[in-house]
Design an enzyme around this catalytic site. Structure first.
Site, PDB file in Angstrom:
ATOM      1  N   LYS A 101       0.799  -1.238   0.000  1.00 59.88           N
ATOM      2  CA  LYS A 101       0.000   0.000   0.000  1.00 59.88           C
ATOM      3  C   LYS A 101       0.825   1.279   0.000  1.00 59.88           C
ATOM      4  O   LYS A 101       0.367   2.298  -0.508  1.00 59.88           O
ATOM      5  CB  LYS A 101      -0.941   0.010   1.218  1.00 59.88           C
ATOM      6  CG  LYS A 101      -2.073  -0.983   1.106  1.00 59.88           C
ATOM      7  CD  LYS A 101      -3.031  -0.838   2.268  1.00 59.88           C
ATOM      8  CE  LYS A 101      -4.140  -1.872   2.164  1.00 59.88           C
ATOM      9  NZ  LYS A 101      -5.180  -1.696   3.186  1.00 59.88           N
ATOM     10  N   ASP A 137     -10.035   2.570   2.276  1.00 64.40           N
ATOM     11  CA  ASP A 137     -10.107   1.882   3.577  1.00 64.40           C
ATOM     12  C   ASP A 137     -10.768   2.759   4.643  1.00 64.40           C
ATOM     13  O   ASP A 137     -11.769   2.374   5.251  1.00 64.40           O
ATOM     14  CB  ASP A 137      -8.700   1.494   4.068  1.00 64.40           C
ATOM     15  CG  ASP A 137      -8.069   0.399   3.229  1.00 64.40           C
ATOM     16  OD1 ASP A 137      -8.787  -0.518   2.796  1.00 64.40           O
ATOM     17  OD2 ASP A 137      -6.844   0.469   3.009  1.00 64.40           O
TER      18      ASP A 137
END
Ligand code: NAP
Length: 284
Positions: free
Chosen positions: A71, A107
């Protein structure tokens, strides 16, 4: 599922990847909307990440999710990164816009969307976040974005301090503090708290008796969000409900982060309940 010559590809890059529930959730959405896409898992080792990203361009993949451990490292390989992801320093969604790769994150926004779907607007809420890992970073940034006051307690205090320092750099006006992860310190905080978020893996299968805070501190009028969703009824959720608190597990965060990515790639409204049922029927 009918894969044809013009079927568009979406997917997820991660290492490991075989446990990912994203293919189940996204392919259910694709079937429900009857659109010409397929979503596939790609096992991408860290040393192969640059070539994998190049492959998105080369193979005209429509979009990918990016999960652990990529990420943060993926950012330098993209053409464009949203302001939110730049500030967060993390990307979980890449969209291929005519060969240019744009990075974004869903997220934290997925967490807030799911919490607000359960409880209504959370702007300005006073929050205790337990944990200081990757998901804590996503959650605290998203909560700071809506003006929440944030207290962080983590087993390893230095990680909580680091997280608070990071928040302080990005959200100059926010209130962010570290407290010890022990009964006494949490006991002093809880009366001032509206929302407790567990971002640790404590309580996750097979450690199903684990609980990240003393259960006696849970009380009525507290909102409790456990990011863990396996088991569906974690000990934290059960103990919170027993004491009159309103508690949810992390299933809908998973669904909403996927739904937001799906909408970026397809431009269509994601079928939330279809995606949720696909996960429930698969594993949980
Ligand atoms: P991570 O970066 O590895 O962080 C793990 C966190 O858990 C750290 O704060 C760690 O504390 C703490 N921890 C681990 N074992 C502990 C223990 N025995 N006692 C106290 N603290 C402990 O992991 P992550 O990516 O943030 O994920 C954490 C959890 O959230 C996992 O269960 C994951 O499945 C869940 N999650 C759910 C979603 C969702 O969509 N619902 C999304 C992301 C993550 P230290 O710093 O002291 O090691």
């Amino acid at each position: 599922m009918n894969v044809l010559g013009h079927t568009k590809v979406m997917g997820v890059f991660g290492h490991p990847i075989s446990h990912s529930l994203s293919p189940v959730m996204h392919n259910a959405a694709i079937r429900a909307l009857n659109i010409d896409y397929i979503y596939v898992p790609f096992h991408v080792l860290p040393e192969n990440l640059p070539r994998a990203v190049e492959g998105i361009r080369a193979m005209e993949i429509a979009g990918v999710n990016v999960t652990i451990p990529h990420k943060e490292h993926v950012i330098e390989h993209l053409d464009e990164v949203s302001e939110y992801s730049t500030r967060l320093g993390s990307v979980n969604t890449i969209t291929n816009v005519e060969g240019r790769l744009r990075g974004d994150t869903t997220d934290g926004p997925g967490f807030v969307r799911s919490a607000e779907a359960a409880w209504g607007k959370l702007d300005g809420c006073r929050t205790l976040v337990i944990g200081a890992g990757g998901s804590a970073k996503a959650v605290t940034f998203a909560l700071a974005e809506i003006g929440c006051e944030i207290v962080i307690a983590n087993r390893t205090r230095e990680r909580a301090v680091e997280l608070v320092e990071g928040l302080g750099k990005v959200f100059a006006a926010g209130t962010f503090r570290v407290v010890e992860l022990d009964g006494q310190a949490l006991g002093e905080e809880i009366p001032k708290i509206d929302l407790v978020v567990n971002t640790t893996s404590v309580g996750m299968y097979p450690d199903v008796d684990g609980i990240p805070m003393p259960p006696d501190l849970l009380r009525r009028n507290l909102l409790v969000y456990d990011l863990v969703y396996n088991p569906a009824r974690t000990r934290l959720v059960a103990e919170a409900e027993k004491r009159g608190a309103s508690a949810v597990n992390g299933l809908m965060m998973l669904v909403y982060q996927g739904a937001l990515s799906f909408e970026m790639w397809t431009g269509l409204e994601a079928p939330i309940s279809v995606m949720k049922d696909a996960i429930l029927n698969d594993e949980c």
